[in-house]
Design a protein around this motif. Sequence first.
Motif, PDB file in Angstrom:
ATOM      1  N   ALA A  84      48.842  50.076  39.167  1.00  0.00           N
ATOM      2  CA  ALA A  84      47.590  50.443  39.835  1.00  0.00           C
ATOM      3  C   ALA A  84      46.440  49.564  39.348  1.00  0.00           C
ATOM      4  N   GLN A  85      46.400  49.265  38.074  1.00  0.00           N
ATOM      5  CA  GLN A  85      45.350  48.405  37.535  1.00  0.00           C
ATOM      6  C   GLN A  85      45.464  46.987  38.090  1.00  0.00           C
ATOM      7  N   LYS A  86      46.697  46.463  38.190  1.00  0.00           N
ATOM      8  CA  LYS A  86      46.896  45.121  38.749  1.00  0.00           C
ATOM      9  C   LYS A  86      46.462  45.066  40.207  1.00  0.00           C
ATOM     10  N   VAL A  87      46.775  46.123  40.967  1.00  0.00           N
ATOM     11  CA  VAL A  87      46.379  46.170  42.375  1.00  0.00           C
ATOM     12  C   VAL A  87      44.859  46.221  42.492  1.00  0.00           C
ATOM     13  N   GLN A  88      44.201  46.979  41.627  1.00  0.00           N
ATOM     14  CA  GLN A  88      42.742  47.047  41.659  1.00  0.00           C
ATOM     15  C   GLN A  88      42.118  45.706  41.264  1.00  0.00           C
ATOM     16  N   PRO A  91      43.611  42.798  44.744  1.00  0.00           N
ATOM     17  CA  PRO A  91      44.148  43.472  45.925  1.00  0.00           C
ATOM     18  C   PRO A  91      44.802  42.518  46.923  1.00  0.00           C
ATOM     19  N   MET A  92      44.290  41.306  47.068  1.00  0.00           N
ATOM     20  CA  MET A  92      44.875  40.367  48.025  1.00  0.00           C
ATOM     21  C   MET A  92      46.269  39.927  47.575  1.00  0.00           C
ATOM     22  N   GLY A  93      46.432  39.665  46.308  1.00  0.00           N
ATOM     23  CA  GLY A  93      47.755  39.302  45.785  1.00  0.00           C
ATOM     24  C   GLY A  93      48.749  40.431  45.959  1.00  0.00           C
ATOM     25  N   ALA A  94      48.308  41.671  45.706  1.00  0.00           N
ATOM     26  CA  ALA A  94      49.193  42.817  45.867  1.00  0.00           C
ATOM     27  C   ALA A  94      49.594  42.986  47.330  1.00  0.00           C
ATOM     28  N   LEU A  95      48.651  42.729  48.236  1.00  0.00           N
ATOM     29  CA  LEU A  95      48.943  42.829  49.665  1.00  0.00           C
ATOM     30  C   LEU A  95      49.956  41.764  50.081  1.00  0.00           C
ATOM     31  N   LEU A  96      49.807  40.558  49.573  1.00  0.00           N
ATOM     32  CA  LEU A  96      50.760  39.489  49.891  1.00  0.00           C
ATOM     33  C   LEU A  96      52.156  39.793  49.350  1.00  0.00           C
TER      34      LEU A  96
END
Length: 122
Positions: A84-88, A91-96
């Motif tokens: 969750a911390q990495k996504v916050q 966010p663009m990298g997590a979406l990719l």
Amino acid sequence: MDKDRIVGSAKEFAGRAEGAIGDLASDTQTQASGKAREAAGSVQNLYGQAKDAVRDATDTAASYAKDAYDKPAETLRDGSQAIAQKVQDNPMGALLVAGGIGFALALLMARPSRRPPPRWRY
């Protein structure tokens, strides 16, 4: 501390001493022998350091695995919080990454099943 580190350090010291004696006596053969012994000691010392590093990494990994096995709920919670911390943070990298995983799953699921060819044709 590994045996190779101790022996390597001793060889390195002996090589330095032999090289210094060769410098004082102006004997090139003794100087070269000292440099060779010093280099061999350095290599053996580095080999011992590498073995120690691998042993430490293995022990650390085993410790982490044991902790994860002993406390699965805490490990899952900590992992979820880290994700969750990495996504916050990105966010663009997590979406990719999520889109790439979804695309790969779609390719795997949409693939036709492999059937053997028919034996007889009419």
